[in-house]
Motif scaffolding. Sequence first.
Motif: not given
Length: 670
Positions: A194-206
């Motif tokens: 799954k891709t991340f919707a935006n850099p914020r979600n990607a940062a939180a998920g990471s």
Amino acid sequence: MTDAERIRQLREELTEYDYHYYVLDEPLVTDEYYDRLMRELRDLEAKHPELVTPDSPTQRVGGQAAERFEPVQHEVPMLSLDNAFSEQEMLDFDRRLHERLGVDSDRPLQYCAEPKLDGLAISLLYEDGLLVRAATRGDGRTGENITANARTVKAIPLRLKKPWPQRLEARGEVYMPRDGFEALNRQQIEKGQKTFANPRNAAAGSLRQLDPKVTAERPLTYTSYQIAQLDGADWPPTQYDQMLYLKSLGLPISPYMERLQGIEACFDYFRRIGEQRDDLPFDIDGVVFKLDRVDQQRKAGFVSRAPRWAIAWKFPAQEVMTRLLDVEFQVGRTGALTPVARLEPVQVGGVTVSNATLHNMDEIERKDIRIGDCVIVRRAGDVIPEVVGPVLKFRKPQFRKPVMPERCPVCGSEVVREEGHAVYRCTGGLGCPAQRKEAIKHFASRKAMDIDGLGDKLVDQLVERGLIEDVADLYALSLEQLAGLERMGEKSARNLLEALERSKSTTLPRFIYALGIREVGEATAEALAHHFGDLQPLMEASEEALQEVEDVGPVVAFNIVHFFAQPRNRAVIDKLIAAGIHWPKIDTVDPDSLLLAGKTYVITGTLEHYSREQAKQRLKALGAKVSGSVSKKTTAVIAGDKPGSKIDKARKLGVPVLDEAAFEELIGTD
Ligand code: 5U1
């Protein structure tokens, strides 16, 4: 030197390189050299496990994946910020502070401002200089212990620089820069994840990964914005000085931070940051203004969960929710059918959006979008609005997947999917009015024939009224025909005729590009023009001969031969030449013999003596390539005034940066 001494030396050196690379954004050494030292340190530590310390740069990733995150009680609550959305709300904020502090309204208050990063707030606790704990905000009182993950973020020092205080709690934002976010999503697609919707979600998920090895692979970074606790050193008297103090300890702070006198200066700062927003290498969602003086902050105090002395002035939202009413299919120049979302109109980033691109059917499938869904729509800068994804909790069973039509919605020709491609195409060719219109718009565009005043709406009218069938018909239009069109007076009709006349005198690369041959972009057109020198030899070239041109592979060669083999295209070219279109012949040269052959440059910022286009042409004339993005293969970046994020990337990759004087030297100007 003993192993122990060498270990200490390597650690200090590598820590310094990390600091320059991740905090100052100024790499000191090449990746190769850094990796070599790191390998040496790893080997020595393997030989002497008793000499491994927690602040060694080899110890950023360690240990096992956790079962869960342990709770952390924040000794000082992690507050949130009040928001403002207008100048009026900012004026109210400033007025309230004047009243509370008893400062006359005509005496400006001093503020400290910086962009509001769109990431995740974290707390970092250092004891005797060593990072001992990192925690998320949680509900402000209890967060999660994410120390193992934070240690993998290279911008977060494992040990502070001397003289460190006995105890320090710094707070700031962990976030993902845009280029890292895009690379991560590309990787996710490759891995079928799954891709991340935006850099914020990607940062939180990471950051919230139970396995720190996963976090370590993610391009996260960190910037501080507050001191929450400090023992064993004096509190700096202002927010601005506090940040400089953190910087002196090796913690990254915002390079955009400014001290401002009065609310008018805040307005100006907000406007300036807003102008830069799209060019910043990371997402921001507003600007934070803090009363600068700590004594005044104390006097102003708090309301429940937010300080009275700080405020976040937010930009208009760039992501909003709306309903997907329908999906329609737009036919492009090459017949490709692009699904377009018809949306319930909604304000995004200050403009009303009622259409957004869905890219292609694979993307719709991957994002699982259905007609009727509530969807998130994003509009960032000048980019076309796009549908990020559905909000599944509002999904109803009757919502249906969009279906690609079997026939072109414009001309009724069959729609086919090319094998191995995501694209569906109308097979109507130039018989399809939609493809005709798009071909004409492309022909007239700035980088092609540059016909000023021939906008998209005008082309639509000309084709719909049957005044033109192909691009050559443009040159037969009369003043009466043009002046009779909607929103056209005699003056604009005359101007357009003049622009058409001017466009007749063109260059071979522009003309080749304007023909709109599939996959022949500007750069290929240029290479073809220089290789063949004139149109006739290009039209006669075989696929083999075409593949001798740089960057022309079998597919492009096939497209070119196929294009010129069609009698309809030949006829249009003949008509254009008969109408008076001409270009100077090009002396063909062996491209490898040119001074800058094989070199690639990137231009950023504003040069004093050259437009971007002029600089590009000069470099290309000398055989160089000019690219829009910096990579390891870039020979150098040419930087003018106000360079964008490309310069940061160049520094990170160790790519040389040339100023205007060095550029002139390169191209041989006195
Ligand atoms: N840049 C910045 N972001 N941010 C977030 N400063 C800042 N300050 C914050 C928050 C939550 O809180 C203050 C109360 C220190």
